[in-house]
Write a protein that holds these residues in place. Structure first.
Motif, short mmCIF file in Angstrom:
data_model
loop_
_atom_site.label_atom_id
_atom_site.label_comp_id
_atom_site.label_asym_id
_atom_site.label_seq_id
_atom_site.Cartn_x
_atom_site.Cartn_y
_atom_site.Cartn_z
N ILE A 24 0.81 -1.22 0.00
CA ILE A 24 0.00 0.00 0.00
C ILE A 24 0.85 1.27 0.00
N ILE A 25 1.96 1.28 0.71
CA ILE A 25 2.76 2.51 0.78
C ILE A 25 3.23 2.97 -0.60
N PRO A 26 3.73 2.08 -1.49
CA PRO A 26 4.08 2.56 -2.84
C PRO A 26 2.88 3.12 -3.59
N HIS A 27 1.70 2.56 -3.35
CA HIS A 27 0.50 3.10 -4.00
C HIS A 27 0.17 4.48 -3.46
N MET A 28 0.36 4.70 -2.16
CA MET A 28 0.12 6.01 -1.57
C MET A 28 1.17 7.03 -1.98
N SER A 29 2.40 6.58 -2.24
CA SER A 29 3.52 7.49 -2.45
C SER A 29 3.81 7.77 -3.91
N ASN A 30 3.10 7.14 -4.82
CA ASN A 30 3.36 7.32 -6.25
C ASN A 30 2.58 8.53 -6.77
N ALA A 31 3.29 9.53 -7.31
CA ALA A 31 2.63 10.75 -7.77
C ALA A 31 1.71 10.49 -8.95
N THR A 32 2.13 9.64 -9.87
CA THR A 32 1.30 9.35 -11.05
C THR A 32 0.01 8.65 -10.65
N ILE A 33 0.13 7.66 -9.77
CA ILE A 33 -1.06 6.94 -9.30
C ILE A 33 -1.99 7.88 -8.54
N PHE A 34 -1.41 8.76 -7.72
CA PHE A 34 -2.25 9.70 -6.98
C PHE A 34 -3.00 10.62 -7.94
N GLN A 35 -2.32 11.10 -8.97
CA GLN A 35 -2.97 11.99 -9.92
C GLN A 35 -4.13 11.31 -10.61
N GLN A 36 -3.93 10.07 -11.06
CA GLN A 36 -5.00 9.33 -11.71
C GLN A 36 -6.16 9.04 -10.76
N THR A 37 -5.82 8.65 -9.53
CA THR A 37 -6.87 8.33 -8.55
C THR A 37 -7.66 9.57 -8.18
N SER A 38 -6.97 10.68 -7.96
CA SER A 38 -7.68 11.91 -7.57
C SER A 38 -8.60 12.40 -8.68
N GLU A 39 -8.17 12.31 -9.94
CA GLU A 39 -9.05 12.71 -11.04
C GLU A 39 -10.30 11.84 -11.09
N ARG A 40 -10.13 10.55 -10.89
CA ARG A 40 -11.30 9.66 -10.91
C ARG A 40 -12.22 9.95 -9.73
N LEU A 41 -11.66 10.22 -8.57
CA LEU A 41 -12.48 10.51 -7.40
C LEU A 41 -13.22 11.83 -7.55
N ILE A 42 -12.58 12.81 -8.17
CA ILE A 42 -13.26 14.09 -8.40
C ILE A 42 -14.44 13.91 -9.33
N THR A 43 -14.25 13.10 -10.38
CA THR A 43 -15.36 12.85 -11.31
C THR A 43 -16.50 12.10 -10.63
N GLU A 44 -16.16 11.08 -9.84
CA GLU A 44 -17.19 10.33 -9.13
C GLU A 44 -17.90 11.21 -8.12
N HIS A 45 -17.17 12.09 -7.45
CA HIS A 45 -17.78 12.97 -6.46
C HIS A 45 -18.78 13.92 -7.12
N ALA A 46 -18.42 14.46 -8.28
CA ALA A 46 -19.35 15.36 -8.99
C ALA A 46 -20.60 14.60 -9.43
N HIS A 47 -20.42 13.37 -9.90
CA HIS A 47 -21.58 12.57 -10.31
C HIS A 47 -22.47 12.26 -9.12
N ASN A 48 -21.88 11.91 -7.98
CA ASN A 48 -22.68 11.59 -6.79
C ASN A 48 -23.40 12.81 -6.26
N GLU A 49 -22.79 13.97 -6.38
CA GLU A 49 -23.46 15.19 -5.93
C GLU A 49 -24.68 15.50 -6.79
N ARG A 50 -24.54 15.34 -8.10
CA ARG A 50 -25.71 15.56 -8.97
C ARG A 50 -26.81 14.56 -8.68
N LYS A 51 -26.43 13.33 -8.45
CA LYS A 51 -27.43 12.30 -8.14
C LYS A 51 -28.11 12.58 -6.81
N ALA A 52 -27.33 12.99 -5.81
CA ALA A 52 -27.91 13.30 -4.50
C ALA A 52 -28.82 14.51 -4.57
N GLU A 53 -28.47 15.48 -5.38
CA GLU A 53 -29.31 16.67 -5.52
C GLU A 53 -30.65 16.32 -6.16
#
Length: 520
Positions: free
Chosen positions: A217-246
């Motif tokens: 897990i630590i290499p997954h947490m510490s990898n900048a490329t993986i973090f960038q990809q994960t954060s972009e996906r989470l931002i997209t999912e968060h926006a979709h969930n907010e529209r659905k909740a609204e």
């Protein structure tokens, strides 16, 4: 900002860590202000301008940080703390152990601007912490090298007190990560890793299993490329969930209005929903403190309990009230891992509960770290599993001197045998040999072996018979007995010669008596 976040996007850092770091800054400023209130000379203040200034401290002017022209050396409601002496800043940062790791605390003190008088600027704590998270991703060398990470964690486990059992108590495991100076993990990341432990019923945790989880897990947490990809996906999912909740909220409002129009004449109060009452941090804190107080019979001024007792109450289902809280096993493991025994080996459980129960609930809502605690974390986050056998063979956990000690074979008690006629102690007048070659360790062991062997016993019995009135052995039989004896040079020839002399004296004694009787 003069700090560059590329290739890690600032939006990703803020989405994943902004809420957490805002709470950290709020708690840290409370500690700073309390520390400065004890002695006005510890900090610098300036008049509040009504709005928070986001400008960086590039240095101090003639009046110090922020141009404190109106500084009167006293903290009032109209002044805000903007700087503090480095020593007191370090003490305050080290106090907030549930939010700032030792590695982050050391880096934070290096990043804060300092004036010529040794005061550190505090106005841009939030930006400094966000920058620190980004730079930790960009400069993580050991965290992205599996073998280097393995060697570093193995060294930490050995320093904590690892032995041949390859286990440690759950409340000692955090020291491995807190002392990992080559990593810059946040305190919430460390707590997440501790939550993934699987303790046994006695509180022991398998160190090889825990290190395997960390190396995955630590290499997954510490990898900048993986973090960038994960954060972009989470931002997209968060926006979709907010529209659905609204949309669901609007539908619920319309349905409620329609229901109210149908029941205008119904004045009965609706029962309030208290199903989630016990899920509040305050209720969990109150329940845990009550459970600990029931088993605490010491009634000390500062209530404490042994960590084993707390573990048994919380994790082993010893209390029905704890079970009714509905806490997850991962949350319980992470909570128990944060116990810090005092000098007497006991845990002040009031401080323990009030520090870590809010962190447990905060992690539930964490945009990123909560994903690592989900049942399908490996699939959802794409965490690869390293080759455990290869890594353990490349860097073993236990050294040769840590192997399980061989159980010493206890010697069987031997019955005390009566001394034989060939025993040196008997032949030498009943005195034990001391200071001579016969009294050495090797000769004594050989004598014991000969006495306890079957052939030696038979020779002893045959020699005993010659002293019980039997006929003196003939010359041929004596040669046979001599053939059975050990070769000369071991002391037996001298003993046989002495036996023959004694037998000869016994034979001459009756003849002398008969001659004297005839003379008389």
């Amino acid at each position: 900002s003069k700090h560059c976040f590329a290739p890690v996007a600032k939006e990703g850092i803020e989405f994943c860590y902004l809420a957490e770091l805002k709470e950290t800054v709020s708690e840290l400023m409370k500690i700073f202000e309390a520390k400065a209130a004890e002695d006005p000379t510890r900090g610098l203040y300036q008049q509040k301008s009504g709005e928070y200034s986001s400008q960086n401290f590039d240095g101090a002017g003639e009046d110090g940080f922020g141009g404190v022209d109106g500084f009167d050396g006293d903290q009032t409601s109209g002044n805000s703390l903007v700087a503090m002496k480095r020593k007191h800043c370090r003490d305050c940062v080290n106090t907030l152990i549930e939010r700032i790791s030792p590695q982050e605390g050391a880096m934070l003190l290096q990043m804060l601007p300092e004036d010529e008088n040794g005061f550190l600027g505090l106005e841009n704590l939030l930006e400094a912490l966000l920058t620190l998270r980004a730079e930790a991703l960009l400069n993580s060398v050991t965290g992205n090298d599996l073998l280097a990470l393995r060697r570093h964690l193995v060294a930490g486990a050995r320093a904590v007190g690892l032995d041949w059992t390859a286990t440690l108590k759950i409340w000692k495991m955090k020291e491995i990560l807190l002392k990992a100076t080559e990593l810059c993990l946040s305190r919430h990341q460390i707590h997440t890793l501790l939550s993934l432990m699987e303790p046994r019923r006695n509180g022991d945790v398998s160190v090889p299993d825990f290190l395997h989880v960390c190396i995955a897990i630590i290499p997954h947490m510490s990898n900048a490329t993986i973090f960038q990809q994960t954060s972009e996906r989470l931002i997209t999912e968060h926006a979709h969930n907010e529209r659905k909740a609204e949309s669901e909220r609007l539908e619920s409002i319309n349905a409620t209005q329609a229901t109210n129009r149908d029941h205008d004449d119904d004045d009965d109060p609706k029962p309030s929903d208290k199903s989630g009452e016990k899920e509040k941090p305050e209720n969990v804190e109150r329940t845990l403190l009550q459970c600990f107080a029931l088993v605490d019979e010491t009634r000390k001024p500062t209530p404490t309990l042994p960590p084993e007792v707390i573990f048994n109450v919380v994790f082993n289902g010893a209390d029905a009230q704890v079970q009714s809280l509905g806490l997850d096993e991962l949350e319980l493991a992470g909570l128990l891992a944060e116990m810090v025994p005092d000098a007497s080996g006991e845990v002040p459980y009031h401080d323990f509960v009030r520090r870590w129960v809010p962190i447990m609930f905060e992690l539930r809502e964490h945009p990123l770290l909560s994903k690592y605690l989900s049942p399908k974390a490996q699939e959802d986050l794409g965490i690869p599993e390293p080759d455990r056998q290869y890594i353990e063979e490349a860097c073993p956990l236990l050294t040769p001197d840590m192997k399980k000690p061989a159980t010493p074979i206890q010697p069987q008690p031997q019955p005390a045998a009566s001394p034989g006629l060939l025993d040196p102690a008997v032949l030498d007048g009943g005195m034990k040999p001391t200071g001579s070659r016969r009294g050495s360790k090797s000769s004594a062991s050989k004598t014991v072996k000969r006495r306890t062997s079957l052939s030696s016993r038979q020779s002893i019995e045959s020699n005993e018979g010659s002293f019980l009135g039997e006929r003196v052995p003939s010359k041929n039989s004596l040669h046979k007995k001599e053939a059975q004896l050990p070769p000369p040079g071991r002391g037996f020839a001298r003993r046989v010669h002495r036996m023959q002399s004694q037998n000869a004296l016994k034979e001459e004694a009756p003849m002398t008596m008969s001659i004297s009787a005839s003379r008389h």
